[in-house]
Structure formats: structure tokens, C-alpha cells
Design an enzyme around this catalytic site. Structure first.
Site: not given
Ligand code: CA
Length: 700
Positions: A187, A326, A624
Site C-alpha cells: 500500500t 500492534d 462491513h
Molecule cells: Ca499492525
């Protein structure tokens, strides 16, 4: 394998077009000025252009243009816009070279536009498989291209690096940079370093082993590749640096790939001939799932410096050792020369997901300072060795869940940060937000095609209520990296906001998810101007000039991950502003009607509904979302609005791939018919709940 599409032409295209008009070919002795190494090094003095991702090699995103300034800004208006024919969100930074704008849209499609009018010069669609969407953690987005020696370089969502002819958009060469049909994706924007194109990859929420690759810009031949985590220890160690890193892992980490994918910043420092990359989290998210013993898990969640000629790891600074949250270190990296404590320092700066603002000596990798710029509960500070003082109760395990701040979205994420050498301030979007890190999923299994977060999707409990009560907040801040403090802040009425641009006109530009694109005075944050784009903005703005006119450009279109109740979806656009601009946008999309009561009944027990919810959370909710489809024309359907007719064909869509062309992949390899039925039952149940007048409909 490299695919070569066209041999070098004997007559350049600008000559051919002149020849067609009857002008002698001899007249075309001065070809368009290409972007070369010298031009990239001197990009700052090339005030009209925006030649590389962060405008210059320092990636400061500061424009010396000042026709648009803190006095003239009142006359800034829309000059032109282009509807990018997508609803999936735009994150690219456009590049501008001598009157032509090059940018990427969704699905890794590349566009060349007339930078003065928006007229399309060419478009290149790499025809990436839409099925690959299921390996995109955060939408089918792309953050832009690189320009070099007459070519435009793009990394595609399915892992290819493609060189295009900048005049025609026709491919010159293409190389698959990742194992085909794997969970890797691209990306990020490629960068140019000494004749090479440098590209990373994404996928640390799946099973991947992150790496950086360098290709010869002219031929597409691989020059070097450097993995960011050690591989299978039964195979030869690729480098001494990876040998050292292997000592910080345990168990059978390589089976999960290790993660650490360098998915956004790749910054070249021509003075030191180093490339700085930021790496993602080690995977899976939970340390307990990565090995039997805790360790730092190098080079996950780190800033890593590579020798640009060889790819050798020269130094690293790990922002989050043994990352349990994360906290990818993939936020923008900015180079600057600062005077700190009376000494001139060559530094790099990063506002990390983990809420520390880092200033690092970029020659040595030595930490100069790490200062909290947002709320944090995972650490209490930094010790004298430069390691964070980690709060052990902030680490979730099989035994205990927890709530941590910042959330996995980060106190700051990929959104471009600008640094003004005039004010000495960095300008960035900030979020204060917590995340409920549930207990580790007891049913967790490592499967190459699944997301590997390890968070238990069946968890419903007080941790979620605690997060909801914390009331996330968003703002724009100006950060002084020398004084290590906030110089000013603008508190936003929304949580998520976009990238920034600063200019010599004493301005900072920034968009927000509610569609407001605004300019603030760079010195004190006073709001000077705003434009309602109707559609949310996450990308970073740029400034450029064509002829005598300065333009400010930004892409609108909030990505799927921007789950903010205030987010406005709708036609994604290129928006370009100039003094005296009078162009108009079509009216914003209308708010959605309330969710109708479903006219479908699917029998399911409470246990089955919970299992359907867990499957929905694992496979469907990323796209969604039940919160980001607030206007008609939302990017991805809110499944609670599914009609009986569509419910009747649910299997053919989810398993059969009937809507593949619209971007809905087939999950035939991931789910069986019984599981799809449970998801369907859950969706109908959710629709039933949402359609009740007392349920707090999400309609605006
Ligand atoms: Ca990550």
C-alpha cells in the site's frame, strides 16, 4: 520474474507527438526535464514541484510557496475537482512534476492529470485481483507513486512493482516482489535511492515475514532484499544482524512469519547513504502466541537504518520491544538538522503509534529524546538506555484481558506529518483512545490466510464498556521536537483527522473525517479558513505551482479503518484549491434512512448467534462496519440493510464470489456454508436490534 513490456524507443514520445503535428523531429532536441538524482537532491529549491512522497528527501512536507498565505487565504477557493469513481477511501500523496500530477486511487490504479485543470492525461489499471482485498488489513488503498528518469513507479496491492512510461502510462517493466497468492500486499509509495527503487510490503496482521527490496530502476533487476525478522532457524542465517535478532525470539515464531512488514515510511538520506524504514508489529499481536518466552522480537516495531547500496542493517532503534499492542513503527519519518542543547544534530523524527515522539541521531541510531505527545497507559517513561518502562498489566494473555491506551489505531498513524523549518514545529493528527485487548482466543490456530491477531472475537464483557466510556478524542497539534512539548493544539469535534502540509505562507493545512478541510496559522494554530468537502479526508495535502498560480491539493475519501461516527463517506475526489477559485462540488450525499426492520427470519440459538458474531468479527467487520455507512453510497454495504432478495443469494456472494467485480472477495477457502448461515443469522439479528426505535440508530 521480471516482465519487460517494451524495448527502449528510438524516438521519444514527445518527438512523435510533435512529428504528428508536422514539426520536424529535429525540433525536439530538448525533452521534458526528467526527475533524476540531482533533481531529487535539490527538490527543496524546485518550489513549483512536489517530486517525491514527502516533497524532498527530508520528507518534511513543507512547501516554500507563499502566494497562499495567512493574509490571502480568505480568497482560497476550489479551482477544480475530479471524482475518482471510488468509495473505498484515498490515502495517496499526489506528486507534481512540471504541470502534471501523478497519483494513485484505490485498487492501485495510477492516474496522470493536468495539474492546472484536472484533465486526465492517462490512467493505468494494473488489474490487481479483487480477491486480494481479504489480505488488506485496512482497505484497498495506495499511498502514491515515485518518479524517476521518465518513469512512474507503483507498488500494487497484490505485491507487484511496476514501472510506467511517464508520458503514456504504458508499463515498461513489472516484477512480482512478494510470493504470489500470499497474504503480503503493498500500500506504500516506492522511493528512489541512488538509481534504485525501494519498496516494502504489508501484512503483519496475517502470516508474513516483512522485508524491504531494492530494484534497479531502469531494468527491474533485484539489487538487494533485507528481511526485517529472522526466518526458520533450520535454514542459513541471511545476515549477522538477523542472527542477533534471532536471539530475541523463541518458540516457533517463524511459523507465523514474524511480521514486521515495512509498509509505509522508506526515507532516503543521500548525505549518509542510508535508508530508514519503520516496521510493523511482530505477529501475531499477542506475545504469548509468538513464542514460549518473552523477548524483544527484533526488528518488529522498530526504526531500522539500511545501507542504501547493500541493504545491510546499519542500526536499529526499537520503539516498542516485545510489542503486545500492534504498535507498528510505520508512521512518517522526517529528517531535519536541529540544534539541541547547543549542538547541531542530524536527526530523524517520528510521532509513533505508541504515543512517544522520538528524536533520534540518524547517523548512529542513538535516542536523543522520547516524549509522550498523547495519552499512554502501556509505559511510564523511557529509561537511561532508551527502553520504554513497560506496564506489565497492560499486556493481555490467555489468563487476562486488559484495556490499553493508545489503541491499535495509534496515537498517530500513517497520516503525513509536516515539519516547518521556519517555525521549528511538527504538525500532526493525534488520537486519545483506548483498546480492549481481550484475552487470547482459546480457539486460535495459525492459518496462512487468516488474520492472526489472536484477539478473542467471542469476548463480550466489561473491557468493551470501559473503552466505550473513555470517549476517544482527536486533535491537531504543533509539536516542538527540541523543547519536547506541544506548542499549540486544535481540539477537533471528531476523533480522526488527516495528514498535514505546512507552508512558507505561515499555514498548516489539514482535513478531517467529517469532510472539513481547514487552514491554521502555523505559528499559533488560529483557524483561518475552511472548506466543506462533504466527504471525509485522511490523506496529506500538497502545494505546487503551475505558471504564476499556487495550488493546494488534497484527496477526499475516508478509508474503511476510519471508523468514526462522524465519518462522511461519498464520492472520493481530488480537490485542488487556488486563490480566486470558484468551482463547486455536487451536494454531499443525503443521510441514510433508519435501518428497516428485516423481512427475513433465520432461526438461531443464542450460542449460534454468538458464533456468527465471532465469524462476522473475524471475516466481515473490517469492511462491513456498522458505524461508517452513515450516508447513501457508503463504500461497503452495511449488511443490516440487506434485502430479502439479497439474503436469498447470500451464499453465491460470500462463497461464490458473485460480487467480486465490486470488490467483495470469495471466502470459499475460508468459510463453509454452515458458517455463512451463522453470519447471516447474526446480521439479521443485528438488523432487528438496530431497527428498533429505542436502539439508538446510527443514522445522522
Ligand atoms: Ca499492525
Amino acid at each position: 520474474m521480471i516482465r519487460i513490456f517494451a524495448p527502449a524507443r528510438s524516438i521519444a514520445p514527445w518527438c512523435l507527438s510533435l512529428a504528428a503535428t508536422g514539426i520536424a523531429i529535429a525540433a525536439c532536441s530538448s525533452p521534458p526535464r526528467q526527475v533524476d538524482d540531482a533533481r531529487l537532491r535539490q527538490a527543496d529549491a524546485d518550489t513549483a514541484n512536489w517530486l517525491t512522497h514527502g516533497r524532498t528527501y527530508s520528507e518534511q512536507r513543507y512547501s516554500p510557496l507563499k502566494q497562499v498565505n495567512d493574509t490571502s487565504i480568505a480568497r482560497l477557493g476550489l479551482a477544480w475537482s475530479v471524482d475518482m469513481q471510488t468509495l473505498h477511501g484515498l490515502e495517496a500523496t499526489p506528486l507534481v512534476q512540471d504541470g502534471v500530477m501523478y497519483l494513485t486511487g484505490t485498487w492501485s490504479v495510477v492516474y496522470a492529470l493536468d495539474a492546472r485543470t484536472g484533465a486526465q492525461k492517462w490512467k493505468f489499471d494494473p488489474a490487481a485481483s479483487k480477491d486480494h482485498d481479504k489480505f488488506m488489513c485496512c482497505g484497498v488503498v495506495n499511498r502514491g507513486v515515485a518518479l524517476y528518469r521518465g518513469r512512474v513507479y507503483v507498488g500494487t496491492m497484490d505485491g507487484r512493482l511496476i514501472a510506467l512510461d511517464e508520458q503514456t502510462g504504458k508499463p515498461v517493466w513489472s516484477v512480482q516482489t512478494t510470493p504470489a497468492d500470499s497474504a503480503y500486499s503493498i500500500t506504500g509509495a516506492p522511493r528512489i535511492a541512488g538509481g534504485k527503487v525501494i519498496i516494502g510490503n504489508a501484512g503483519s496482521e496475517f502470516v508474513v515475514r516483512g522485508y524491504v527490496s531494492a530494484y534497479d530502476a531502469m531494468t527491474g533487476t533485484l539489487s538487494w532484499r533485507t528481511y526485517m525478522v529472522p526466518g526458520d532457524p533450520s535454514k542459513p542465517v541471511e545476515s549477522a544482524a538477523l542472527g542477533r535478532a534471532a536471539k530475541t525470539w523463541s518458540g516457533e515464531w517463524w511459523k507465523g512469519g514474524g511480521g514486521a512488514s515495512p509498509w509505509d515510511p522508506i526515507v532516503y538520506d543521500p548525505d549518509l547513504d542510508l535508508i530508514y524504514v519503520g516496521t510493523a508489529n511482530p505477529s501475531p499481536w499477542y506475545p504469548e502466541l509468538r513464542g514460549t518466552v518473552a523477548g524483544d522480537n527484533l526488528y518488529g516495531s522498530s526504526i531500522v537504518a539500511l545501507d542504501a547500496r547493500t541493504g545491510e542493517i546499519v542500526w536499529h532503534y526499537q520503539t516498542t520491544p516485545g510489542d503486545a499492542w500492534d504498535f507498528d513503527a510505520t508512521q512518517p519519518i522526517i529528517l531535519a538538522n536541529l540544534t539541541i542543547g547547543g549542538t547541531a544534530r542530524r536527526v530523524l523524527m517520528q510521532a509513533n503509534k505508541n504515543a512517544f515522539f522520538y528524536v533520534i541521531d540518524r547517523a548512529t541510531g542513538k535516542l536523543i529524546s522520547a516524549t509522550p505527545f498523547a495519552s499512554m497507559t502501556w509505559a511510564t517513561g523511557i529509561d537511561s538506555a532508551g527502553r520504554p518502562l513497560i506496564v506489565q498489566s497492560a499486556i493481555a494473555s490467555k489468563a487476562q484481558g486488559t484495556v490499553v491506551t493508545p489503541a491499535n489505531f495509534g496515537a498517530h498513524n500513517w497520516n503525513p506529518v509536516s515539519f516547518s523549518p521556519t517555525t521549528g514545529l511538527a504538525y500532526l493528527a493525534v488520537v486519545d483512545e483506548g483498546l480492549d485487548l481481550h484475552v487470547v482466543d482459546p480457539k486460535f490456530e495459525l492459518r496462512p490466510t487468516d488474520r492472526t491477531l489472536g484477539r478473542d472475537p467471542r469476548y463480550h464483557g466489561p473491557l468493551q464498556a470501559k473503552v466505550a466510556a473513555a470517549n476517544p478524542k482527536g486533535r491537531l497539534i504543533a509539536w516542538d521536537p527540541v523543547a519536547r512539548r506541544e506548542a499549540w493544539r486544535v481540539v477537533h469535534p471528531v476523533v480522526r483527522s488527516g495528514g498535514t502540509l505546512s507552508t512558507a505562507g505561515n499555514l498548516v493545512f489539514q482535513g478531517r473525517v467529517d469532510g472539513i478541510f481547514a487552514a491554521y496559522r502555523a505559528t499559533d494554530g488560529k483557524a483561518l479558513w475552511q472548506f466543506d468537502a462533504g466527504v471525509g479526508i485522511a490523506a496529506g495535502p500538497i502545494a505546487y505551482a503551475v505558471g504564476d498560480t499556487e495550488y493546494v491539493a488534497v484527496l477526499s475519501g475516508p478509508p474503511a479503518l476510519y471508523s468514526d461516527p462522524a465519518s462522511r463517506t461519498g464520492p472520493n475526489r481530488v480537490l485542488v484549491f487556488a486563490l480566486g477559485g470558484t468551482a463547486k462540488l455536487l451536494p454531499p450525499p443525503a443521510p441514510r434512512d433508519p435501518i428497516p426492520t428485516p423481512n427475513v427470519k433465520i432461526a438461531a440459538t443464542t450460542t449460534e448467534l454468538a458464533e456468527g458474531g465471532a465469524l462476522f468479527s473475524a471475516y466481515c467487520s473490517r469492511c462491513h462496519s456498522f458505524t461508517s455507512n452513515l450516508v447513501k453510497g457508503g463504500a461497503v454495504p452495511d449488511l443490516r440493510r440487506t434485502t430479502a432478495a439479497v439474503h436469498a443469494t447470500f451464499d453465491s456472494i460470500v462463497l461464490g464470489g458473485a460480487r467480486r467485480a465490486l470488490g467483495m472477495p470469495s471466502f470459499a477457502k475460508d468459510l463453509n456454508a454452515a458458517q455463512v448461515r451463522l453470519i447471516q443469522a447474526y446480521v439479521v439479528d443485528e438488523a432487528q436490534r438496530a431497527s428498533k426505535p429505542t436502539s439508538g440508530s446510527t443514522s445522522r
